[in-house]
Design a protein around this motif. Structure first.
Motif, PDB file in Angstrom:
ATOM      1  N   VAL A  61     -38.206  15.537 -10.425  1.00 57.27           N
ATOM      2  CA  VAL A  61     -37.611  16.476 -10.261  1.00 57.27           C
ATOM      3  C   VAL A  61     -37.460  17.409 -11.456  1.00 57.27           C
ATOM      4  O   VAL A  61     -37.606  18.718 -11.421  1.00 57.27           O
ATOM      5  CB  VAL A  61     -36.238  16.095  -9.922  1.00 57.27           C
ATOM      6  CG1 VAL A  61     -35.069  17.286  -9.880  1.00 57.27           C
ATOM      7  CG2 VAL A  61     -36.135  15.392  -8.556  1.00 57.27           C
ATOM      8  N   ALA A  62     -37.403  16.965 -12.520  1.00 58.15           N
ATOM      9  CA  ALA A  62     -37.209  17.715 -13.946  1.00 58.15           C
ATOM     10  C   ALA A  62     -38.809  18.280 -14.072  1.00 58.15           C
ATOM     11  O   ALA A  62     -38.364  19.487 -14.588  1.00 58.15           O
ATOM     12  CB  ALA A  62     -37.037  16.669 -15.078  1.00 58.15           C
ATOM     13  N   ALA A  63     -39.636  17.696 -13.877  1.00 57.15           N
ATOM     14  CA  ALA A  63     -40.840  18.420 -13.864  1.00 57.15           C
ATOM     15  C   ALA A  63     -41.063  19.487 -13.180  1.00 57.15           C
ATOM     16  O   ALA A  63     -41.504  20.765 -13.715  1.00 57.15           O
ATOM     17  CB  ALA A  63     -41.888  17.314 -13.659  1.00 57.15           C
ATOM     18  N   MET A  64     -40.636  19.645 -11.761  1.00 56.28           N
ATOM     19  CA  MET A  64     -40.600  20.743 -10.978  1.00 56.28           C
ATOM     20  C   MET A  64     -39.781  21.962 -11.606  1.00 56.28           C
ATOM     21  O   MET A  64     -40.059  23.119 -11.749  1.00 56.28           O
ATOM     22  CB  MET A  64     -40.400  20.349  -9.705  1.00 56.28           C
ATOM     23  CG  MET A  64     -41.314  19.494  -8.935  1.00 56.28           C
ATOM     24  SD  MET A  64     -42.938  20.534  -8.282  1.00 56.28           S
ATOM     25  CE  MET A  64     -43.690  19.353  -7.273  1.00 56.28           C
ATOM     26  N   ALA A  65     -38.613  21.054 -11.942  1.00 56.95           N
ATOM     27  CA  ALA A  65     -37.505  22.507 -12.271  1.00 56.95           C
ATOM     28  C   ALA A  65     -37.820  23.092 -13.641  1.00 56.95           C
ATOM     29  O   ALA A  65     -37.639  24.414 -13.803  1.00 56.95           O
ATOM     30  CB  ALA A  65     -36.277  21.597 -12.478  1.00 56.95           C
ATOM     31  N   ASN A  66     -38.565  22.289 -14.452  1.00 60.54           N
ATOM     32  CA  ASN A  66     -39.057  23.020 -15.758  1.00 60.54           C
ATOM     33  C   ASN A  66     -40.309  23.862 -15.889  1.00 60.54           C
ATOM     34  O   ASN A  66     -40.539  24.365 -16.613  1.00 60.54           O
ATOM     35  CB  ASN A  66     -39.360  21.844 -16.750  1.00 60.54           C
ATOM     36  CG  ASN A  66     -38.209  21.122 -17.317  1.00 60.54           C
ATOM     37  OD1 ASN A  66     -36.961  21.749 -17.487  1.00 60.54           O
ATOM     38  ND2 ASN A  66     -38.262  19.659 -17.743  1.00 60.54           N
ATOM     39  N   THR A  67     -41.060  23.930 -14.536  1.00 63.08           N
ATOM     40  CA  THR A  67     -42.074  24.729 -14.141  1.00 63.08           C
ATOM     41  C   THR A  67     -41.514  25.812 -13.406  1.00 63.08           C
ATOM     42  O   THR A  67     -41.437  26.742 -13.933  1.00 63.08           O
ATOM     43  CB  THR A  67     -43.182  23.775 -13.578  1.00 63.08           C
ATOM     44  OG1 THR A  67     -43.444  22.623 -14.387  1.00 63.08           O
ATOM     45  CG2 THR A  67     -44.508  24.728 -13.467  1.00 63.08           C
ATOM     46  N   PRO A 156     -40.474  16.657 -19.153  1.00 64.75           N
ATOM     47  CA  PRO A 156     -41.681  16.670 -18.255  1.00 64.75           C
ATOM     48  C   PRO A 156     -41.875  18.030 -17.763  1.00 64.75           C
ATOM     49  O   PRO A 156     -40.844  18.696 -17.640  1.00 64.75           O
ATOM     50  CB  PRO A 156     -41.257  15.629 -17.329  1.00 64.75           C
ATOM     51  CG  PRO A 156     -40.002  15.636 -16.979  1.00 64.75           C
ATOM     52  CD  PRO A 156     -39.217  15.815 -18.318  1.00 64.75           C
ATOM     53  N   PHE A 157     -43.184  18.316 -17.287  1.00 65.64           N
ATOM     54  CA  PHE A 157     -43.328  19.553 -16.527  1.00 65.64           C
ATOM     55  C   PHE A 157     -44.722  19.347 -15.941  1.00 65.64           C
ATOM     56  O   PHE A 157     -45.309  18.335 -16.082  1.00 65.64           O
ATOM     57  CB  PHE A 157     -43.380  20.811 -17.470  1.00 65.64           C
ATOM     58  CG  PHE A 157     -44.665  20.630 -18.503  1.00 65.64           C
ATOM     59  CD1 PHE A 157     -46.029  21.353 -18.060  1.00 65.64           C
ATOM     60  CD2 PHE A 157     -44.945  19.911 -19.561  1.00 65.64           C
ATOM     61  CE1 PHE A 157     -47.183  21.265 -18.752  1.00 65.64           C
ATOM     62  CE2 PHE A 157     -46.108  19.911 -20.109  1.00 65.64           C
ATOM     63  CZ  PHE A 157     -46.971  20.488 -19.921  1.00 65.64           C
ATOM     64  N   ARG A 158     -44.905  20.170 -14.733  1.00 63.82           N
ATOM     65  CA  ARG A 158     -46.183  20.262 -14.096  1.00 63.82           C
ATOM     66  C   ARG A 158     -47.292  21.018 -14.520  1.00 63.82           C
ATOM     67  O   ARG A 158     -47.172  22.010 -14.976  1.00 63.82           O
ATOM     68  CB  ARG A 158     -45.619  20.581 -12.709  1.00 63.82           C
ATOM     69  CG  ARG A 158     -44.801  19.661 -11.784  1.00 63.82           C
ATOM     70  CD  ARG A 158     -45.377  18.371 -11.445  1.00 63.82           C
ATOM     71  NE  ARG A 158     -46.328  18.726 -10.266  1.00 63.82           N
ATOM     72  CZ  ARG A 158     -47.168  17.796  -9.725  1.00 63.82           C
ATOM     73  NH1 ARG A 158     -46.870  16.622 -10.222  1.00 63.82           N
ATOM     74  NH2 ARG A 158     -47.973  18.085  -8.917  1.00 63.82           N
ATOM     75  N   GLN A 170     -43.659  23.642 -27.048  1.00 68.42           N
ATOM     76  CA  GLN A 170     -43.397  24.144 -25.699  1.00 68.42           C
ATOM     77  C   GLN A 170     -42.021  24.128 -25.415  1.00 68.42           C
ATOM     78  O   GLN A 170     -41.334  24.667 -24.505  1.00 68.42           O
ATOM     79  CB  GLN A 170     -44.257  22.936 -24.496  1.00 68.42           C
ATOM     80  CG  GLN A 170     -45.499  23.280 -24.677  1.00 68.42           C
ATOM     81  CD  GLN A 170     -46.327  22.334 -23.877  1.00 68.42           C
ATOM     82  OE1 GLN A 170     -46.491  21.006 -24.152  1.00 68.42           O
ATOM     83  NE2 GLN A 170     -47.010  22.376 -22.913  1.00 68.42           N
ATOM     84  N   VAL A 171     -41.365  23.206 -26.143  1.00 66.84           N
ATOM     85  CA  VAL A 171     -39.862  22.989 -25.751  1.00 66.84           C
ATOM     86  C   VAL A 171     -39.102  24.071 -26.491  1.00 66.84           C
ATOM     87  O   VAL A 171     -38.280  24.849 -25.997  1.00 66.84           O
ATOM     88  CB  VAL A 171     -39.099  21.613 -26.445  1.00 66.84           C
ATOM     89  CG1 VAL A 171     -37.615  21.883 -26.639  1.00 66.84           C
ATOM     90  CG2 VAL A 171     -39.755  20.676 -25.820  1.00 66.84           C
ATOM     91  N   ALA A 172     -39.541  24.510 -27.526  1.00 68.30           N
ATOM     92  CA  ALA A 172     -39.196  25.828 -28.264  1.00 68.30           C
ATOM     93  C   ALA A 172     -39.321  26.988 -27.370  1.00 68.30           C
ATOM     94  O   ALA A 172     -38.403  27.935 -27.272  1.00 68.30           O
ATOM     95  CB  ALA A 172     -39.729  26.038 -29.774  1.00 68.30           C
ATOM     96  N   ALA A 173     -40.618  26.989 -26.938  1.00 69.54           N
ATOM     97  CA  ALA A 173     -40.941  28.246 -26.105  1.00 69.54           C
ATOM     98  C   ALA A 173     -40.150  28.222 -24.724  1.00 69.54           C
ATOM     99  O   ALA A 173     -39.626  29.313 -24.196  1.00 69.54           O
ATOM    100  CB  ALA A 173     -42.416  28.293 -25.532  1.00 69.54           C
TER     101      ALA A 173
END
Length: 431
Positions: A61-67, A156-158, A170-173
């Motif tokens: 879920v987090a990977a989807m939301a982060n993308t 996480p991200f997709r 990537q976190v900073a971005a």
């Protein structure tokens, strides 16, 4: 609230609307591959993970939301074959609890669609619809055996059809993107207000007029690829919005009936015309109307934005009473704010997005230096509010309409927005 436009809609050429079992079955039959916003899952997450253990469901879920949001479809194998699952074992409350426990910040607005087979196969599926998040990045924490029992904390991200973890840059971005989205949303809302202000002030250059401009914009607007609302849909939204506004006003305040129960139904044709990626209903810019009717403008943009403008000064006081330089009719202001909030809510409901709405309301005029003078009802007739403040400048009022809003939430939002303007005169809501 599940989204109305997903990878399945785009692939199948389906119109906006809920995801159905038939859509999933056709996508599987046509072997739609995984992507950054679609993940086929054969089995449900384990029902009883060990406390503190890495939670795969929360990670997905987090990977989807982060993308950019997406669908997790359970009951489809890695080879993209329909295998089905037992929907009676799905506990969406537990799934939601996992997100609250294992993610920081949690992902809100996740929908769980239990889709029973319609083809007689008995191969039911669960679709978890994850919206793109305004509060990304989301971090998952827990421990895994492969990490030798150490607690880890990752975002996480997709990436295409796989899940990866963000590096520091990537976190900073992601944080820059979050704050950038907020700044861009505020700037876009202000552009709508300024554009509408310029339009309506040009219509009243021959007399001092106070205009109320209200703008409501989705925090995450509808993508341009989504089909535009039809004329019939736009008319339906106006009709539903006026009905809901009547209910809200009747419950919130005892509105006077000098101008009818509402402004928009009385002054608009309720037959919107095409504009630039929007539907427009107005009695402005029509010479036969502008000289005799209170000016009203309503715009419903294809991206979910709603903007209204109302002339608050026309016929503020009877002809035999002293005129003031820049009257502001308080009950018109309240009615227009409530009607705009109701219309914005109905427009959002029709487009079925998962986003909250940002609101701004302001009273503006081209008569610089003139004092805004509030007009209220005294003994059943309009008169200048006694001992009220008469400022030359009013500050904008801001508000936010939550993703899932019932009538009480709509009343609270509209009241807060209207009071933000009335309080600058030293006035409360009409009683």
């Amino acid at each position: 609230m599940a989204r109305s436009w997903t990878r399945l809609h785009e692939f199948l050429g389906s119109p906006p609307g809920p995801v159905t079992y038939d859509m999933v079955a056709e996508a599987v039959q046509r072997k739609l591959g995984e992507s950054d916003d679609l993940d086929w899952k054969q089995k449900l997450p384990p029902s009883s993970p060990v406390k503190g253990e890495w939670n795969e469901f929360a990670k997905d879920v987090a990977a989807m939301a982060n993308t950019r949001g997406g669908l997790l479809v359970y009951g489809v194998s890695d080879t993209i074959d329909m295998v089905g699952l037992d929907l009676s074992t799905v506990d969406d409350k537990q799934l939601g609890q996992w997100l609250r426990v294992h993610l920081q910040p949690t992902v809100s607005g996740v929908s769980y669609l239990k889709l029973a087979a319609t083809d007689g196969s008995g191969k039911d599926v669960l679709v978890v619809d994850v919206p793109a998040s305004e509060t990304a990045p989301h971090f998952l924490y827990g421990w895994q055996d492969k990490d030798k029992g150490k607690t880890t904390f990752n975002a996480p991200f997709r990436h295409r059809d796989d899940t990866a973890y963000m590096a520091e840059h990537q976190v900073a971005a992601a944080y820059r993107d979050r704050f950038g989205r907020q700044d861009a949303a505020e700037a876009a809302l202000e552009r709508h207000v300024q554009h509408t202000t310029d339009l309506v002030l040009s219509e009243s250059a021959d007399r001092p007029t106070a205009w109320l401009i209200v703008a409501a914009r989705l925090s995450r607007p509808i993508p341009r690829m989504v089909p535009q609302p039809t004329h019939a849909q736009a008319k339906w939204v106006i009709e539903q919005g006026t009905k809901r506004a009547r209910v809200l006003l009747d419950r919130a305040v005892r509105m006077p009936r000098l101008l009818g129960p509402q402004l928009f139904p009385d002054l608009l044709s309720k037959d919107p015309r095409k504009g630039l990626r929007r539907w427009v209903d107005t009695n402005l810019f029509v010479p036969a109307w502008t000289s005799s009717r209170r000016g009203v403008l309503l715009e419903m943009h294809h991206d979910g934005t709603v903007v209204t403008a109302v002339d608050l000064s026309l016929d503020a006081l009877p002809a035999n009473r002293p005129q003031v330089e820049l009257p502001v009719i308080s009950w018109c202001l309240v009615s227009a704010v409530f009607e705009t909030v109701a219309l914005a809510h109905e427009h959002r409901q029709a487009l079925q997005p998962e986003s909250a709405m940002d609101l701004q309301a302001i009273v503006r005029t081209h008569a610089r230096g003139s004092r805004f003078t509030p007009v209220v009802l005294g003994f059943g007739r309009p008169e200048v509010a006694e001992r009220a403040r008469q400022p030359t400048v009013l500050q904008p009022a801001f508000g936010e309409l939550a993703r899932f809003a019932d009538d009480q939430t709509l009343i609270a939002t509209a009241s807060e927005l209207a009071e933000g303007l009335l309080h600058q005169f030293g006035l409360d809501m009409p009683e």
